[in-house]
Design a protein around this motif. Structure first.
Motif, PDB file in Angstrom:
ATOM      1  N   PRO A 302       0.800  -1.227   0.000  1.00 37.85           N
ATOM      2  CA  PRO A 302       0.000   0.000   0.000  1.00 37.85           C
ATOM      3  C   PRO A 302       0.833   1.278   0.000  1.00 37.85           C
ATOM      4  O   PRO A 302       0.363   2.330  -0.425  1.00 37.85           O
ATOM      5  N   ASP A 303       2.096   1.207   0.467  1.00 35.85           N
ATOM      6  CA  ASP A 303       2.930   2.406   0.526  1.00 35.85           C
ATOM      7  C   ASP A 303       3.434   2.828  -0.851  1.00 35.85           C
ATOM      8  O   ASP A 303       3.491   4.019  -1.167  1.00 35.85           O
ATOM      9  N   CYS A 304       3.827   1.843  -1.686  1.00 35.86           N
ATOM     10  CA  CYS A 304       4.381   2.199  -2.998  1.00 35.86           C
ATOM     11  C   CYS A 304       3.443   1.830  -4.135  1.00 35.86           C
ATOM     12  O   CYS A 304       3.766   2.052  -5.305  1.00 35.86           O
ATOM     13  N   ASP A 305       2.284   1.245  -3.795  1.00 29.34           N
ATOM     14  CA  ASP A 305       1.299   0.827  -4.797  1.00 29.34           C
ATOM     15  C   ASP A 305       1.896  -0.148  -5.810  1.00 29.34           C
ATOM     16  O   ASP A 305       1.569  -0.123  -6.995  1.00 29.34           O
ATOM     17  N   GLY A 306       2.799  -1.004  -5.319  1.00 27.78           N
ATOM     18  CA  GLY A 306       3.381  -2.033  -6.171  1.00 27.78           C
ATOM     19  C   GLY A 306       4.525  -1.573  -7.050  1.00 27.78           C
ATOM     20  O   GLY A 306       5.099  -2.375  -7.799  1.00 27.78           O
ATOM     21  N   THR A 307       4.905  -0.292  -6.980  1.00 29.48           N
ATOM     22  CA  THR A 307       5.979   0.218  -7.843  1.00 29.48           C
ATOM     23  C   THR A 307       7.362  -0.152  -7.333  1.00 29.48           C
ATOM     24  O   THR A 307       8.343   0.016  -8.043  1.00 29.48           O
ATOM     25  N   ARG A 308       7.475  -0.604  -6.077  1.00 30.67           N
ATOM     26  CA  ARG A 308       8.722  -0.997  -5.427  1.00 30.67           C
ATOM     27  C   ARG A 308       9.552   0.198  -4.966  1.00 30.67           C
ATOM     28  O   ARG A 308      10.562   0.044  -4.293  1.00 30.67           O
ATOM     29  N   LEU A 309       9.152   1.409  -5.351  1.00 27.26           N
ATOM     30  CA  LEU A 309       9.979   2.589  -5.116  1.00 27.26           C
ATOM     31  C   LEU A 309       9.476   3.433  -3.945  1.00 27.26           C
ATOM     32  O   LEU A 309       8.270   3.499  -3.673  1.00 27.26           O
ATOM     33  N   SER A 310      10.410   4.113  -3.298  1.00 22.44           N
ATOM     34  CA  SER A 310      10.065   4.986  -2.183  1.00 22.44           C
ATOM     35  C   SER A 310       9.309   6.211  -2.671  1.00 22.44           C
ATOM     36  O   SER A 310       9.321   6.544  -3.868  1.00 22.44           O
ATOM     37  N   GLU A 311       8.671   6.893  -1.734  1.00 19.81           N
ATOM     38  CA  GLU A 311       7.915   8.104  -2.085  1.00 19.81           C
ATOM     39  C   GLU A 311       8.842   9.173  -2.652  1.00 19.81           C
ATOM     40  O   GLU A 311       8.484   9.897  -3.583  1.00 19.81           O
ATOM     41  N   THR A 312      10.068   9.253  -2.124  1.00 19.33           N
ATOM     42  CA  THR A 312      11.033  10.236  -2.613  1.00 19.33           C
ATOM     43  C   THR A 312      11.380   9.964  -4.073  1.00 19.33           C
ATOM     44  O   THR A 312      11.425  10.881  -4.901  1.00 19.33           O
ATOM     45  N   ALA A 313      11.633   8.696  -4.392  1.00 14.09           N
ATOM     46  CA  ALA A 313      11.983   8.340  -5.776  1.00 14.09           C
ATOM     47  C   ALA A 313      10.837   8.668  -6.722  1.00 14.09           C
ATOM     48  O   ALA A 313      11.058   9.084  -7.863  1.00 14.09           O
ATOM     49  N   ARG A 314       9.612   8.504  -6.250  1.00 22.75           N
ATOM     50  CA  ARG A 314       8.448   8.756  -7.108  1.00 22.75           C
ATOM     51  C   ARG A 314       8.111  10.245  -7.214  1.00 22.75           C
ATOM     52  O   ARG A 314       7.328  10.651  -8.072  1.00 22.75           O
ATOM     53  N   SER A 315       8.721  11.037  -6.336  1.00 25.85           N
ATOM     54  CA  SER A 315       8.388  12.474  -6.337  1.00 25.85           C
ATOM     55  C   SER A 315       9.110  13.234  -7.443  1.00 25.85           C
ATOM     56  O   SER A 315       8.670  14.296  -7.876  1.00 25.85           O
TER      57      SER A 315
END
Length: 797
Positions: A302-315
């Protein structure tokens, strides 16, 4: 056969007089090769043909490519060789003119959950650099976008030499990685049902554990818990104190001493995660897989929605796109997005990235996404993915070796594969291809046909020369090169239907379809159109459905067709009864094993830093059994002689006379039925191709009571002459009351089907729709789909 017959005199090998222009093989005797001598032109495209088991792979992979790789490995230091795979010298007198061999085979790519299409082809590495340069906000180096690198910080002591003095300083450090901290870069989290791990009404001493293989006296597992001192082994688990429960389930790895032996104690949850959940589920034994499926629930993180990446990386984004969005895109769409980027500071990177993505599209894999786990790729998809890294290579004068590169390709896509093979050749490389498809054979500069039969009846070069020479040469391949199928005058009537409603697995777009029962159904469409998603996602797994695919058969090199099919059991009992001894004596994995090699037939010698060697056991001479066991006979043969027989020879041996054994004969009949008569009973399963594995599974499942058979490209690895035999087998299954569903690209199978379900019109998001359902005759008449066009051309040629 005379050399004049073998060699097409009208087309001498290019530059034959120059020894630097040829790969010379003399006296090759690997597997069934019968002292083969041959000269192959360099910087040409040579196709090797012949029936399954004729010796193609033995010559190309196990002789030429194997010796090339072995010689390359010998150029490295002894230390480095210790980390490389062991390669024995092939049994051949002379090999000259070899160049570096790059093998692009059908072996499935690693099933590590952290391995994706992007990481396997270095595209992810290029994307990470791109986002570290252009992404806003800037968050750090490329590793900040990697789901395999965690963010950590801390401090440590650093020792330095200054002016002759040793100085120690304490320094802080930090690493910024892109890994999602909750799922640790896996994209999924798991919830373990404790009730499936133990019975809390029992104590550990009473055998509370219900985990497969965890017996009450198991030294490394149960006894470690019982004698660790952290909990009371005689108390029911439900009565553990809060601290005991914490230690029992979650304690960090701790050194303990059990009966004087130093062991590591670890909480049950992390131990289960390491023992079971870190492994590929498909590689597990059936009872272990069933336990995992029962005990563990996997859900999207639920934190990365399956993308495997941290919130910082997705920002960090380029425009409106973050790296997770880019990896989730269909590669053909991602290529268009990269093409639109215009930034001079990273122009070389953009060009390299775009060229690689274009290669995916060109090779027919544009429907994949970079975040697709490599373990989910088919053998054909895996082989084409491996090709990607070679297409842009600057290397020349390399020998590329391909194993049926057209596997998994619709007839529409074969021309693109042919273009790629020719492109590799035109760059100055030698291209060696093992193939069965006429469309792929047609582009060869040089053809080598092996045969005339399979197994002991093969292993000879029966033709060398041009494609036209092959047609006129009279060999089995030449006779069948222009085979065409005709449409059946009438088709069977279905006995019912299997309803599929709203199928939306992967790229399927809510498909509703009725799959007829009691007939032969072919599911067709270009690669990536959704065929496997429809059948394996909505049909396989239902009651009464037997799915037979090409995934590797799990087992050691000791496993063989006799053990896998259960054939060895009646044979062992027959030997035991005839000689008045125990059946276990006739098993190389039990009491009858040669004590010197433990029943392996070979001795493995570890040479430490140097590559180990494998030699035939001198005690049993490779027969695997004790000498006393070989004194016992049945039907005039000892057990090693029986295991050395081909399936066809054994079928005849056990059919009548004093060796008559109906139980064994029935199994052998099924093996011959699926076209595996050339396999040796004792041949290691690790040597079988994907198509052979599937046919071996089919032979085993034919004894089951399932009413619906699902086959995934059963023509894989089949010679043109053997396809007719396969069609006869499919007919017999249907006539016996079975329903047969075949995912297939071969037009002969399509033409022979009673009903066709065609998916498309394209691949990926351009596919996933039902574009035709009906009889083959209706599909040909309409010519409204790519499959219809190619089938019409095939049956009318």
């Amino acid at each position: 056969m005379s050399k004049a017959t073998r060699k097409d005199a009208q087309s001498p090998a290019p530059h034959a007089a120059d020894s630097h222009e040829l790969i010379r093989v003399h006296g090759a005797r690997v597997n069934n090769l019968k002292d083969v001598s041959i000269e192959l032109p360099k910087r040409r495209l040579t196709v090797f043909t012949g029936v399954s088991g004729s010796g193609k792979s033995s010559l190309v992979f196990n002789t030429i490519a194997a010796e090339s790789q072995r010689l390359i490995n010998e150029t490295y230091s002894a230390f480095l060789q210790g980390f490389m795979p062991t390669l024995a010298r092939p049994e051949v007198d002379v090999l000259e003119g070899l160049t570096t061999a790059i093998i692009v085979d059908q072996q499935r790519m690693g099933s590590d959950p952290r391995s994706t299409v992007g990481t396997a082809t270095d595209v992810n590495a290029m994307l990470r650099i791109l986002f570290s340069r252009l992404g806003k906000p800037h968050i750090g180096s490329p590793q900040a976008f990697s789901f395999n690198v965690a963010s950590i910080s801390g401090a440590g002591a650093v020792t330095m030499e200054r002016a002759g003095r040793t100085i120690k300083e304490r320094r802080s450090f930090s690493v910024t990685g892109g890994m999602c901290p909750r799922c640790e870069g896996r994209g999924t989290i798991n919830d373990i049902d404790l009730g499936q791990l133990y019975d809390d009404s029992k104590s550990i001493a009473e055998g509370a554990f219900t985990i497969p293989g965890w017996k009450s006296d198991s030294w490394w597992t149960v006894r470690t818990y019982a004698e660790s001192g952290f909990l009371d082994p005689n108390k029911p688990i439900r009565k553990f104190t809060k601290k005991e429960m914490q230690d029992f389930l979650y304690r960090e790895p701790t050194k303990v001493k059990v009966e004087g032996v130093n062991l590591t104690y670890e909480g049950l949850i992390p131990k289960i995660q390491k023992s079971f959940l870190s492994k590929d589920k498909e590689s597990m034994q059936p009872h272990i897989r069933a336990f995992v499926e029962r005990a563990v629930t996997f859900t999207t993180c639920p934190d990365c929605d399956g993308t495997r990446l941290s919130e910082t990386a997705r920002s960090s984004k380029i425009g409106r796109m973050n790296i997770a969005d880019a990896c989730a895109m269909q590669i053909s769409d991602l290529a268009e997005w990269v093409r639109e980027l215009d930034e001079p500071s990273v122009a070389p990177l953009l060009k390299a990235l775009h060229d690689t993505l274009d290669s995916f599209v060109e090779i027919g894999l544009g429907y994949l996404s970079l975040d697709r786990p490599t373990g989910t790729l088919s053998g054909g998809e895996a082989q084409r993915t491996k090709m990607i890294r070679h297409l842009g290579s600057s290397l020349t004068d390399v020998t590329y070796v391909f194993d049926e590169p057209t596997i998994g390709l619709h007839p529409h896509d074969i021309q693109r594969m042919n273009n790629l093979l020719q492109r590799l050749r035109d760059k100055g490389n030698t291209v060696l291809v093992v193939e069965h498809k006429p469309e792929a054979i047609a582009i060869a500069d040089h053809v080598v046909d092996l045969g005339p039969g399979a197994g002991t009846k093969g292993g000879e070069v029966v033709f060398e020369g041009t494609v036209e020479g092959l047609r006129a040469g009279g060999t089995l391949t030449g006779q069948h090169l222009d085979d065409r199928a005709s449409l059946k005058p009438s088709v069977r009537k279905p006995s019912g239907a299997l309803e599929v409603r709203g199928a939306d697995t992967h790229n399927l777009q809510g498909i509703d379809v009725n799959i007829p029962l009691g007939v032969l159904v072919a599911v067709t469409g270009v690669a990536g159109s959704g065929k496997s998603s429809l059948i394996h996602g909505s049909v396989s797994g239902q009651d009464g459905v037997v799915a037979v695919d090409q995934t590797p058969i799990r087992g050691s090199r000791r496993s063989n067709p006799a053990t896998y099919t259960g054939l060895l059991e009646p044979i062992r009992k027959a030997f035991a009864k005839a000689n008045g001894v125990k059946p276990a004596l006739f098993s190389a994995n039990s009491e009858g094993a040669c004590p010197n090699c433990n029943g392996a037939g070979v001795i493995y010698t570890d040479l430490a830093m140097m590559a180990g060697i494998e030699t035939t056991c001198e005690e049993c001479e490779g027969k695997r059994f004790q000498a006393s066991v070989l004194e016992h006979h049945f039907g005039g043969k000892d057990i090693s002689e029986v295991l050395a027989m081909s399936v066809a020879e054994a079928e005849e041996f056990f059919a009548e006379g004093e060796a008559r054994l109906p139980a064994a004969h029935k199994i052998l009949d099924r093996l011959v039925d699926v076209g595996l008569g050339y396999l040796r009973l004792g041949q290691p399963l690790t040597t079988l191709s994907g198509g052979e594995r599937q046919r071996l599974k089919l032979a085993t499942h034919m004894a089951e009571k399932g009413g619906v058979y699902v086959l995934d490209e059963p023509t894989t690895g089949l010679h043109l002459a053997d396809v007719e035999q396969l069609l006869g087998l499919l007919d017999r299954l249907v006539d016996a009351g079975k329903s047969v569903i075949v995912i297939e690209h071969h037009q002969a199978v399509m033409a022979h089907a009673d009903w066709i379900i065609d998916l498309g019109p394209g691949a990926g998001h351009d596919g996933g729709r039902l574009v035709f359902e009906g009889t083959p005759a209706d599909l040909v008449a309409a010519r409204a789909t790519l499959t219809g066009e190619h089938l019409a051309d095939y049956v009318r040629s």
